[in-house]
Design an enzyme around this catalytic site. Structure first.
Site: not given
Ligand code: NAD
Length: 257
Positions: A161, A165
């Site tokens: 991951y 990123k």
């Molecule tokens: P989440 O799981 O709630 O949302 C992720 C969304 O991406 C979901 O709706 C999922 O169905 C969709 N998705 C996953 N694989 C997919 C694919 N192959 N094709 C299309 N859609 C797909 O997670 P989140 O926390 O909202 O994460 C959003 C972004 O933020 C991600 O890139 C995650 O890595 C990043 N992020 C999250 C955090 C955190 O603490 N939540 C921190 C830093 C970065």
């Protein structure tokens, strides 16, 4: 004098992974500021729910159920979205997955899925929006990275991951330079912990509450706190900002802590 938030009226924004979580929050805020939305995800019910909320704001929304790691599907999404909404001015590469495993337990399939969704997905979604952006000589690409792309995951184990990123940060800088002649601005948002289903499911509340103590501001973010950074970078207010990383993380990346 009160100044209104920068308007996105007349623009179309494609937010990947926008059925739920942060992606849904980004799509809703961009819609609130006037953008029509291309909502792409693999989750049908959640996509329908978020699309209904966007439509309620009076914005047009095109729902695409497609996997970002499928290059053929991504090309179709872009073509159908442009046919439906006329253009794509803003791309938010947000779709993502999480997985915690020590490096020696990560399988080839784990590795490929992580890279395919975060890196390959962002790469080919970006490729798909460039012709229109170049023609209009304006476009905004916002890559959703993570503080773990800059710092590694510390006591956590998610090196694939972190690598994915970090790759997004490299792409951000390379594209910012390469696409500047067309006035296409490419930036990254690198959130710290954000309270969405992904970390709650993978890490659990006890671990999250413990981690919040290490954040200078004392807590994790609400999804919409990240969306404000995305909306700013997607707006004309950020027309002289490119190749940058904005980190809504409550101070977690301040060196020396
Ligand atoms: P989440 O799981 O709630 O949302 C992720 C969304 O991406 C979901 O709706 C999922 O169905 C969709 N998705 C996953 N694989 C997919 C694919 N192959 N094709 C299309 N859609 C797909 O997670 P989140 O926390 O909202 O994460 C959003 C972004 O933020 C991600 O890139 C995650 O890595 C990043 N992020 C999250 C955090 C955190 O603490 N939540 C921190 C830093 C970065």
């Amino acid at each position: 004098m009160e100044r209104p938030a920068a308007s996105l009226a007349g623009t179309v924004a494609w937010v990947t992974g926008s059925a739920r979580g942060m992606g849904a929050a980004h799509a809703l805020l961009l819609a609130e500021r006037g953008a029509d939305i291309v909502l792409q995800d693999v989750l049908k019910d959640e996509a329908a729910e978020t699309a209904a909320a966007i439509a309620k704001l009076g914005r047009r929304v095109h729902v695409a159920l497609a996997d970002v790691s499928d290059v053929g599907a991504v090309k179709r999404v872009a073509a159908e979205a442009i046919a439906a909404l006329g253009r794509i001015d803003i791309l938010v590469n947000n779709a993502g997955i999480g997985q915690h495993k020590p490096v020696d337990e990560i399988t080839e399939a784990d590795y490929d899925r992580m890279m395919d969704i975060h890196v390959k997905g962002a790469f080919f979604c970006t490729q798909a929006v460039l012709p229109g952006m170049k023609e209009r000589r304006w476009g905004k690409i916002v890559n959703i990275s993570s503080i773990w792309g800059m710092t590694g995951a510390g006591i956590n184990t998610a090196s694939h991951y972190c690598g994915a990123k970090a790759a997004l940060l490299g792409l951000t800088k390379a594209w910012a330079k390469e696409l500047a002649p067309w006035n296409i601005h490419v930036n990254a948002v690198a959130p710290g912990g954000v309270l969405t289903e992904m970390p709650i499911k993978i890490q659990g509340w006890d671990k999250i509450r413990e981690k919040e103590k290490r954040v200078p501001l004392g807590r994790w973010a609400r999804p919409e706190e990240v969306s404000y950074a995305v909306a700013f970078l997607a707006s004309h207010e950020a027309d002289f900002i490119t190749g940058q990383v904005l980190s809504p993380s409550g101070g977690e990346t301040i060196v020396g802590i």
